[in-house]
Design a protein around this motif. Structure first.
Motif, mmCIF file in Angstrom:
data_model
loop_
_atom_site.group_PDB
_atom_site.id
_atom_site.type_symbol
_atom_site.label_atom_id
_atom_site.label_comp_id
_atom_site.label_asym_id
_atom_site.label_seq_id
_atom_site.Cartn_x
_atom_site.Cartn_y
_atom_site.Cartn_z
ATOM 1 N N GLY A 121 0.809 -1.212 0.000
ATOM 2 C CA GLY A 121 0.000 0.000 0.000
ATOM 3 C C GLY A 121 0.841 1.260 0.000
ATOM 4 N N LEU A 122 1.880 1.294 0.824
ATOM 5 C CA LEU A 122 2.727 2.482 0.905
ATOM 6 C C LEU A 122 3.524 2.711 -0.375
ATOM 7 N N LEU A 123 4.015 1.628 -0.970
ATOM 8 C CA LEU A 123 4.759 1.755 -2.219
ATOM 9 C C LEU A 123 3.846 2.230 -3.347
ATOM 10 N N THR A 124 2.624 1.723 -3.394
ATOM 11 C CA THR A 124 1.673 2.167 -4.421
ATOM 12 C C THR A 124 1.362 3.644 -4.253
ATOM 13 N N GLY A 273 7.750 5.413 -14.014
ATOM 14 C CA GLY A 273 6.562 5.546 -13.172
ATOM 15 C C GLY A 273 6.751 5.033 -11.767
ATOM 16 N N PHE A 274 7.687 4.096 -11.574
ATOM 17 C CA PHE A 274 7.910 3.566 -10.238
ATOM 18 C C PHE A 274 8.972 4.327 -9.469
ATOM 19 N N ALA A 275 9.400 5.464 -10.000
ATOM 20 C CA ALA A 275 10.338 6.314 -9.257
ATOM 21 C C ALA A 275 9.673 6.761 -7.952
ATOM 22 N N PRO A 276 10.463 6.869 -6.869
ATOM 23 C CA PRO A 276 11.923 6.718 -6.786
ATOM 24 C C PRO A 276 12.389 5.297 -6.502
ATOM 25 N N ALA A 350 3.881 -3.507 -6.956
ATOM 26 C CA ALA A 350 4.221 -3.068 -5.605
ATOM 27 C C ALA A 350 4.232 -4.242 -4.637
ATOM 28 N N MET A 351 3.365 -5.229 -4.852
ATOM 29 C CA MET A 351 3.376 -6.410 -3.982
ATOM 30 C C MET A 351 4.703 -7.157 -4.122
ATOM 31 N N VAL A 458 10.633 4.729 2.784
ATOM 32 C CA VAL A 458 9.275 5.066 2.348
ATOM 33 C C VAL A 458 8.765 6.294 3.091
ATOM 34 N N ALA A 459 9.090 6.410 4.388
ATOM 35 C CA ALA A 459 8.646 7.563 5.173
ATOM 36 C C ALA A 459 9.228 8.868 4.621
ATOM 37 N N ILE A 460 10.484 8.836 4.210
ATOM 38 C CA ILE A 460 11.094 10.049 3.654
ATOM 39 C C ILE A 460 10.444 10.404 2.321
#
Length: 584
Positions: A121-124, A273-276, A350-351, A458-460
């Protein structure tokens, strides 16, 4: 207590709050600055203004290119708050992403584990393409969310052995079809059908089951087609438009060029599209050299083309892989290709990326540390550049060339934009998260630092996106918008019809001053679409089209009122505003 130790329900609530913070706080801060968003938003405005919810007319003579679900959603939301705005027009896309991510969390939490589902979820949420689409009034994000959710619902149906009627999948596919046409049904049925074939189901058994489901899901769309055909502006013109959008776009035989790109464009767009997180994968490649060598040896390559390899995969991984492959290959076929067409594949990628991050945490944690440090450095660098601009250390004279004026306007906006509390929070949050990352190797102290690694990076990234959405993007992109130009026109002509003229256009895809027209409440029509040639009025002209206008309408005298100093955000040409009247 660490969030990784919370129950599935608590983690879902946390993810919902993070998504809400990212998606809904700054959604309306950026003005329309491309032609696509106001082109969709004005359809919803026309629905509310004229009461026609089937096939409204806007921009003088234009009908919508896509089915109406997005416009219905925008109009319904806008009716509750008094009108269509940037916020209300983008809200369906943001809500679609929110529901898609939460639905994906529930799907994978119950079939993989909570940690994979949370990271998915966070990566998406924080990959570039999905986040950008969530902030756009376009049909693509709503379509993609409905397709992805339909795929989850169809998988649940396969778990039941195709018993019963998959009502949820039917409703989601019907909604997807009402968003952008039959593709909203073709993609979910295609993925689920290929999956079941690999699981040994009989082809003809699947054919009739999915054919019935597809026809049922298309019925609402066909009902709208029929109703739109009966509208005064429907008829043969509408049928030709539908044929062009759904058939000729796929075959590459459209009457106008539309996003024509080679097949490898889709590979490039996925990487970008999957950056970063594409950077993270690149950083990990040296640590996966052995596995990559084994992968590209002939025995491994041969296994990759054997059906047995896929039949031996566990169900969820196989279904996720096929959700990516089938959709990706499908969109490689037509000549028309855009990055947003591939939005449905991102949750499934993302999964796999989430599982890869957890594998790196256990085997090569240094990759996650380096990625987190790079993201932290980028966050601090972003603030340092802004600070230098804000203090006047960067001169507007550094720019030269074709886009010098536009770049100077961006710089000036960053230097002078007013800053409120929310803007300061957005600006400083990435810096605070980056410094905290460097200062506290482990937080909370009860959790080993190594287990936190995937979430630190991911938080940054999450904080950087908040800064972009909350300040940098609105500040820069609002300088491109034609809203100020529309306000200038409105001050001169506060009411009544305005006319537009372009010397070059394709009737099937006519260019209008979309942004100006939206901010002028749909008052602009092409002069050639006026019921009768007006005796006098006001004319919006793009580029150098006035020369052709004078030749085409010699009976009309024109007087220049003003010309814009910068190019329009719709077609990147200057806009001129004229008064005209019929010559004696």
């Amino acid at each position: 207590m660490n969030m990784l130790q919370k129950s599935e329900k608590q983690t879902l609530l946390l993810l919902a709050l993070l998504c809400g913070l990212s998606l809904f706080v700054f959604l309306g801060d950026t003005l329309f600055n491309t032609r696509g968003e106001p082109r969709e938003a004005i359809v919803a405005y026309s629905m509310l203004e004229h009461g026609n919810w089937v096939l409204p007319v806007n921009n003088g003579d234009e009908i919508a290119f896509k089915p109406p679900l997005l416009h219905w959603c925008v109009a319904a939301i806008s009716s509750l708050v008094g009108g269509v705005s940037e916020y209300t027009s983008r809200l369906p896309s943001a809500l679609a992403v929110w529901v898609m991510i939460l639905g994906g969390f529930v799907f994978y939490a119950r079939r993989r584990n909570v940690e994979v589902a949370l990271l998915m979820g966070l990566l998406t949420l924080t990959c570039f393409e999905v986040h950008r689409a969530a902030y756009a009034c376009r049909v693509d994000m709503l379509l993609s969310a409905l397709v992805v959710l339909a795929l989850y619902a169809l998988y649940r149906w396969t778990e039941r052995g195709l018993k019963g009627i998959p009502w949820l999948a039917w409703a989601l596919m019907a909604g997807a079809a009402l968003t952008k046409g039959p593709v909203g049904v073709i993609l979910p049925c295609g993925v689920a059908g290929v999956y079941l074939l690999l699981r040994g189901y009989n082809f003809f058994f699947l054919l009739w089951r999915f054919a019935l489901l597809a026809v049922a899901a298309l019925l609402p769309l066909f009902a709208w087609y029929y109703a739109a055909y009966l509208e005064p502006h429907g008829g043969e013109r509408f049928l030709q438009l539908i044929y062009e959008e759904n058939v000729l776009r796929f075959t590459g035989d459209m009457s106008y060029a539309s996003h024509i790109n080679p097949w490898y464009y889709n590979v490039v767009t996925i990487v970008a599209g999957f950056a970063p997180y594409t950077l993270l994968v690149l950083l990990a490649l040296p640590f996966c050299a052995g596995a990559l060598k084994r992968l590209f040896r002939w025995p491994s390559l041969r296994r990759a083309f054997q059906l047995r390899t896929y039949r031996e995969m566990d169900d969820v991984r196989l279904y996720s892989l096929l959700s990516f492959l089938v959709i990706f290959v499908f969109y490689c076929i037509p000549a028309s290709k855009r990055s947003v067409y591939l939005l449905p594949v991102y949750p499934f990628l993302a999964m796999f990326l989430a599982e890869f991050l957890l594998w790196l945490r256990s085997r090569h944690a240094v990759v996650l540390r380096v990625f987190s440090h790079i993201m932290a450095g980028a966050a601090v660098l972003l603030f340092a550049v802004f600070l230098a601009v804000r203090l006047g250390w960067v001169s507007e004279d550094i720019f030269s060339g074709k886009h010098a004026a536009e770049n100077a306007a961006f710089l000036h906006a960053l230097h002078t934009a007013p800053l409120g509390l929310l803007q300061w929070v957005a600006i400083l949050l990435p810096v605070a998260v980056a410094l905290f990352h460097w200062a506290r190797p482990s937080w909370p102290l009860s959790v080993p630092a190594g287990r936190q690694l995937p979430y630190r990076g991911v938080a940054i990234v999450f904080a950087v996106f908040l800064a972009l959405d909350g300040f940098y993007q609105p500040c820069v992109l609002n300088t491109k918008s034609d809203k100020a130009l529309a306000e200038q026109i409105e001050a001169l002509v506060p009411e009544g019809t305005l006319y537009s003229y372009r010397s070059e256009y394709v009737e099937a895809n006519r260019m209008h001053p979309f942004t100006i027209n939206f901010y002028l409440d749909d008052r602009v029509i092409p002069i050639d679409k006026a019921p009768v040639l007006p005796e006098s009025g006001y004319l919006i002209v793009s580029g150098k089209s006035i020369e052709t206008f004078v030749e085409e309408y010699p009976q009309l005298a024109t007087e220049l009122i003003f010309q814009s100093e910068r190019r329009s955000c719709d077609d990147r040409k200057p806009v001129s505003f004229y008064r005209f009247s019929r010559m004696p």
